[in-house]
Motif scaffolding. Structure first.
Motif, mmCIF file in Angstrom:
data_model
loop_
_atom_site.group_PDB
_atom_site.id
_atom_site.type_symbol
_atom_site.label_atom_id
_atom_site.label_comp_id
_atom_site.label_asym_id
_atom_site.label_seq_id
_atom_site.Cartn_x
_atom_site.Cartn_y
_atom_site.Cartn_z
ATOM 1 N N ASN A 1 -9.128 -2.673 -9.542
ATOM 2 C CA ASN A 1 -9.391 -1.614 -10.531
ATOM 3 C C ASN A 1 -9.155 -2.167 -11.928
ATOM 4 O OD1 ASN A 1 -8.811 0.569 -12.396
ATOM 5 N ND2 ASN A 1 -8.758 1.924 -10.629
ATOM 6 N N MET B 1 -8.497 16.131 4.830
ATOM 7 C CA MET B 1 -8.115 14.887 5.507
ATOM 8 C C MET B 1 -6.596 14.812 5.610
ATOM 9 S SD MET B 1 -8.642 11.086 3.891
ATOM 10 C CE MET B 1 -7.243 10.996 2.755
ATOM 11 N N MET C 1 -2.976 0.409 -3.919
ATOM 12 C CA MET C 1 -3.097 -0.577 -2.861
ATOM 13 C C MET C 1 -2.290 -1.832 -3.243
ATOM 14 S SD MET C 1 -4.931 1.226 -0.965
ATOM 15 C CE MET C 1 -5.412 2.860 -1.540
ATOM 16 N N THR C 2 -1.971 -2.643 -2.244
ATOM 17 C CA THR C 2 -1.238 -3.880 -2.515
ATOM 18 C C THR C 2 -2.005 -4.695 -3.555
ATOM 19 O OG1 THR C 2 -0.513 -3.889 -0.226
ATOM 20 C CG2 THR C 2 -0.207 -5.930 -1.461
ATOM 21 N N GLY C 3 -1.308 -5.117 -4.592
ATOM 22 C CA GLY C 3 -1.935 -5.949 -5.613
ATOM 23 C C GLY C 3 -2.622 -5.149 -6.703
ATOM 24 N N GLY D 1 -6.145 -6.162 -14.153
ATOM 25 C CA GLY D 1 -6.247 -5.804 -12.740
ATOM 26 C C GLY D 1 -6.855 -6.885 -11.878
ATOM 27 N N ALA E 1 -7.376 1.164 -6.562
ATOM 28 C CA ALA E 1 -7.635 0.060 -5.635
ATOM 29 C C ALA E 1 -7.272 -1.257 -6.313
ATOM 30 C CB ALA E 1 -9.108 0.059 -5.256
ATOM 31 N N ALA E 2 -7.007 -2.284 -5.488
ATOM 32 C CA ALA E 2 -6.903 -3.625 -6.053
ATOM 33 C C ALA E 2 -8.237 -3.939 -6.702
ATOM 34 C CB ALA E 2 -6.580 -4.628 -4.956
ATOM 35 N N GLY F 1 -4.356 14.618 1.290
ATOM 36 C CA GLY F 1 -5.453 14.292 0.386
ATOM 37 C C GLY F 1 -5.329 15.022 -0.947
ATOM 38 N N PHE G 1 -8.751 0.404 1.641
ATOM 39 C CA PHE G 1 -9.935 -0.452 1.487
ATOM 40 C C PHE G 1 -9.680 -1.775 2.207
ATOM 41 C CE2 PHE G 1 -9.060 2.075 -2.318
ATOM 42 C CZ PHE G 1 -10.152 2.927 -2.321
ATOM 43 N N LYS H 1 -1.971 7.017 -5.613
ATOM 44 C CA LYS H 1 -2.055 6.074 -4.487
ATOM 45 C C LYS H 1 -2.434 4.694 -5.024
ATOM 46 C CE LYS H 1 -3.297 5.808 0.306
ATOM 47 N NZ LYS H 1 -4.089 6.347 1.439
ATOM 48 N N GLU I 1 -10.525 -7.645 -6.419
ATOM 49 C CA GLU I 1 -9.734 -8.092 -7.574
ATOM 50 C C GLU I 1 -9.824 -9.595 -7.809
ATOM 51 O OE1 GLU I 1 -8.688 -7.386 -4.607
ATOM 52 O OE2 GLU I 1 -6.737 -8.256 -4.098
ATOM 53 N N ASP J 1 0.877 -1.160 0.000
ATOM 54 C CA ASP J 1 0.000 0.000 0.000
ATOM 55 C C ASP J 1 0.922 1.221 0.000
ATOM 56 O OD1 ASP J 1 -2.319 -1.612 0.319
ATOM 57 O OD2 ASP J 1 -1.915 -1.760 2.467
ATOM 58 N N VAL K 1 -6.306 7.506 -7.070
ATOM 59 C CA VAL K 1 -6.200 6.321 -6.203
ATOM 60 C C VAL K 1 -6.530 5.101 -7.047
ATOM 61 C CG1 VAL K 1 -7.055 5.155 -4.142
ATOM 62 C CG2 VAL K 1 -6.958 7.653 -4.190
ATOM 63 N N SER L 1 -3.384 12.394 7.003
ATOM 64 C CA SER L 1 -3.078 11.063 7.543
ATOM 65 C C SER L 1 -1.575 10.913 7.681
ATOM 66 C CB SER L 1 -3.631 9.970 6.633
ATOM 67 O OG SER L 1 -2.890 9.940 5.436
ATOM 68 N N ARG L 2 -1.179 10.289 8.742
ATOM 69 C CA ARG L 2 0.233 10.008 8.920
ATOM 70 C C ARG L 2 0.324 8.560 9.383
ATOM 71 N NH1 ARG L 2 5.410 12.664 10.854
ATOM 72 N NH2 ARG L 2 6.514 10.815 11.581
ATOM 73 N N HIS L 3 1.094 7.774 8.656
ATOM 74 C CA HIS L 3 1.192 6.348 8.986
ATOM 75 C C HIS L 3 2.474 6.108 9.753
ATOM 76 C CE1 HIS L 3 -2.250 5.165 6.526
ATOM 77 N NE2 HIS L 3 -1.872 6.155 5.731
ATOM 78 N N PRO M 1 -2.962 -2.538 -9.912
ATOM 79 C CA PRO M 1 -2.080 -2.256 -11.044
ATOM 80 C C PRO M 1 -1.290 -0.971 -10.788
ATOM 81 C CG PRO M 1 -4.367 -2.589 -11.767
ATOM 82 C CD PRO M 1 -4.392 -2.532 -10.287
ATOM 83 N N VAL N 1 3.312 3.428 2.080
ATOM 84 C CA VAL N 1 2.541 4.470 2.746
ATOM 85 C C VAL N 1 3.175 4.864 4.080
ATOM 86 C CG1 VAL N 1 0.951 2.877 3.897
ATOM 87 C CG2 VAL N 1 0.146 5.153 3.285
ATOM 88 N N MET O 1 -2.566 -1.706 5.390
ATOM 89 C CA MET O 1 -2.581 -0.272 5.653
ATOM 90 C C MET O 1 -3.163 0.519 4.498
ATOM 91 S SD MET O 1 1.060 0.096 7.571
ATOM 92 C CE MET O 1 0.575 1.663 8.300
ATOM 93 N N GLY O 2 -3.927 -0.122 3.647
ATOM 94 C CA GLY O 2 -4.491 0.572 2.495
ATOM 95 C C GLY O 2 -5.773 1.310 2.852
ATOM 96 N N THR P 1 5.374 8.102 4.059
ATOM 97 C CA THR P 1 4.752 9.270 3.423
ATOM 98 C C THR P 1 3.802 9.960 4.395
ATOM 99 O OG1 THR P 1 2.815 8.044 2.683
ATOM 100 C CG2 THR P 1 4.716 8.037 1.199
ATOM 101 N N GLU P 2 3.420 11.164 4.025
ATOM 102 C CA GLU P 2 2.316 11.865 4.674
ATOM 103 C C GLU P 2 1.480 12.455 3.566
ATOM 104 O OE1 GLU P 2 3.650 14.818 7.655
ATOM 105 O OE2 GLU P 2 5.431 13.531 7.792
ATOM 106 N N SER P 3 0.155 12.531 3.787
ATOM 107 C CA SER P 3 -0.697 13.088 2.740
ATOM 108 C C SER P 3 -1.806 13.926 3.345
ATOM 109 C CB SER P 3 -1.298 11.974 1.885
ATOM 110 O OG SER P 3 -2.219 12.538 0.960
#
Lengths: 401, 401
Positions: free
Chosen positions: A90, B1, A105-107, B205, A87-88, A127, B264, A103, B194, A64, A85, B3-5, A109, A120, B261-262, A123-125
């Motif tokens: 997608n 929003m 997610m694991t898996g 995907g 998503a897996a 949005g 979704f 952004k 997926e 992720d 973003v 976020s900090r991981h 594309p 992730v 940590m994604g 990083t910091e985001s």
């Protein structure tokens, strides 16, 4: 009527075992059948399986995080506009502008044009933008298609005994069904007027028919499919009928009882005219043995004492049946005897033993009818035919029960 | 929003394993169920089994031969009048006149009054008399009732894993059905938009849903009954529905995916409010893990990468599931590495390895998505969290896959 029973010359154990193995080995060529996953577990693949597609199927993210170009994060911290973003799962076409972050997610594309993924955690985001704190090299956390397996590559060879790890790999390439060898199919036929089914009320002189249940359990335990368990009295016609039924549905038939030197040996009497060979094997327990082929189906005839039946199975049938099922050969170990053993000259003994600290002990009760005692044993102790006195510490071969 | 991981403190592998074992161990108290023989093979007895009768049930002959009094054959050759024949299965009252011989078959009742049996091989008969050539002592070749097992005696203790030898003994005393522990029932629930079922056409995907099939195979292989294998998308409501169904029918539920940590992470997001604990375990592969109890049913949540799922199963679930099934513990061996290994500090690694001459080698491809590579492995190599550089020859713990 005059009868004289000479001691027939007994055949060595290994001779008889080899004859049985020669008769059973052609069952290796039995047909394949399709079996749905995951029921193919424990079966043997009938054909090589090649990957029908690449794994990974497509370029995807190992974490992720944010897909970027490595050059965009060469100097950190680097703040990049967040362009989307993924998503897996997608399945839409993705675009990627160099200098941005997407952004992922694991898996999921990795968009074409991005060349690495920043996890992730680094990083910091807010949005709208993402601030990357660690640099990454081209290829980091990107899984390229075909790096696990290439389409067409061998995934599992014919003959593979399917373990969960094979099932996992074959499922990952989308196979829902596998072609596996059909298991060997066996029918069990016990004989004897004295035998009564479980739960019956015994009259004096009757005993329970345990060999059918016990052989069925032993066969199942060694990768064989038991298609029937039947019983016949010592009546020739009845035995012939039951045998015909057994031969019609099985690859191999096991009989118990009726092979000895008594007056009512139905198995021997019916099968000898059909070409069956009956005689004495130089072993205890399990001396009287028969081997026939009826309508092309091997028929192994074991003696009826419960311990003799089970020892016959262990010595003559279990190794070849495991080979046919693709199961690992049983480990034969060499261990010192923890007690002295006396053995009659000229007969190989298979004594019921128990592994213990420093060697192998015998269970008490070695008679061929002592089936309850056998439940306490976990090994067979193989005493060579020539040995007569074996002191404590003699190294003997031991096979697991 | 915003976020900090942060890097959450990762829990040691053994801590998480012990928590899972504490939650699963009460399944040892699951109910018993009656199972007919021989299907009880491989199951665990739920209660001690005492012999309901003596074995042998009655006094019988160990040989085909002649029942006599030992005193009648003290001087040989001795010719005795032949007074009758007793077949196995003879249920009629027998009489015996001292000084005569009665022909008896193996397993047939020895007439009261006769005290030994002369094997047929040591005799000649014209059908009217029998000539005995060898003397015999009282008791020779006579099996007395209760010499194998006495009525009331313990035949097999509660908890016994039923092998063919136990089945044989329990069948011999006439038991047609045994009370065994019900196997642990598991439901498997994979997640991820997926994932597509075997045989489907993949869109870009998408990948095949292999974790459900693979976990089902691994569970079956370790004595667990798999009651359902289902899939949910990353939609919360759908996952909640599938989870409710799984919890209703199983003793334990295994989920894959949705724990990381994604954005979704359906498993984590639905189960955390229900009291589930999700976090990082200091291991590779398989770091993100979750453990919840829903309506009293433990839910183990593994990460979704196929290798991570299978390694999680091996490390956290397999040992306790084998214990619950009464299967032998997996042997952990210590072997030298055949190649050098580098490992990140602070994370215990479970590398896929292959036993070879003189030690253990690694299979090529250690990424958590390389499921085809894992099929080539036969062991997991356990690299301690503290180790970073392990030269060739380092002794490592190895567990069978």
């Amino acid at each position: 009527m005059s009868s004289r029973h000479a001691l027939a010359p007994a055949r060595p154990v290994d001779d008889h075992r080899r004859r049985i193995e020669d008769v059973l080995r052609p069952l290796a060529g039995r047909p394949a059948e399709p079996v749905s996953m995951p029921r193919a577990l424990g079966r043997r693949l009938a054909a090589d399986v090649h990957a029908p597609l690449d794994l990974p199927v497509f370029r995807n993210s190992a974490m992720d995080g944010y897909a970027v170009r490595a050059e965009s994060v060469a100097i950190v911290p680097a703040t990049l506009p967040l362009a989307g973003v993924v998503a897996a799962g997608n399945t839409e076409q993705m675009t990627f502008e160099p200098g941005t972050a997407v952004k992922v997610m694991t898996g999921a594309p990795v968009p074409p044009g991005a060349d690495c993924v920043v996890p992730v955690e680094h990083t910091e985001s807010d949005g709208v933008t993402v601030t990357v704190r660690t640099s990454r090299a081209t290829g980091d956390f990107v899984r390229e298609p075909g790096t696990d397996v290439r389409a067409g590559q061998l995934l599992a060879a014919a003959g593979t005994l399917l373990r969960p790890r094979h099932i996992a790999a074959l499922a990952a390439v989308g196979l829902g069904e596998l072609s596996v060898f059909r298991p060997v199919r066996a029918a069990v036929l016990t004989t004897g007027d004295e035998l009564r089914p479980a739960g019956a009320a015994l009259l004096p002189g009757q005993i329970f028919d345990s060999n059918g249940i016990a052989l069925a359990a032993a066969l199942t335990d060694n990768g064989v499919e038991v298609v029937s368990v039947a019983h016949s009295t010592d009546n020739h016609d009845e035995f012939r009928d039951r045998l015909t039924e057994a031969v019609a549905q099985a690859d191999v038939v096991f009989t118990s009882g009726g092979v000895s030197m008594g007056d009512f040996e139905v198995v021997k009497e019916v099968l000898t005219p059909l070409g069956g060979e009956f005689g004495s094997v130089a072993m205890q327990p399990g001396g009287p043995q028969g081997l026939s082929v009826v309508d092309g189906v091997p028929v192994l005839s074991f003696p009826g004492n419960p311990v003799s039946t089970m020892v016959s199975f262990e010595v003559f049938a279990r190794p070849i049946l495991r080979e046919l099922a693709g199961l690992p050969a049983l480990p034969i170990s060499e261990l010192p005897l923890l007690e002295p053993v006396r053995s009659p000259a000229g007969k190989r003994q298979f004594l019921r033993g128990k592994l213990a600290e420093g060697g192998v002990a015998l269970v008490s009760g070695q008679g061929s009818h002592l089936i309850a005692a056998m439940a306490q044993a976990d090994v067979l102790v193989d005493i060579p035919a020539a040995a007569t006195e074996l002191p404590v510490g003699t190294i003997v071969e031991v096979r697991p029960l």
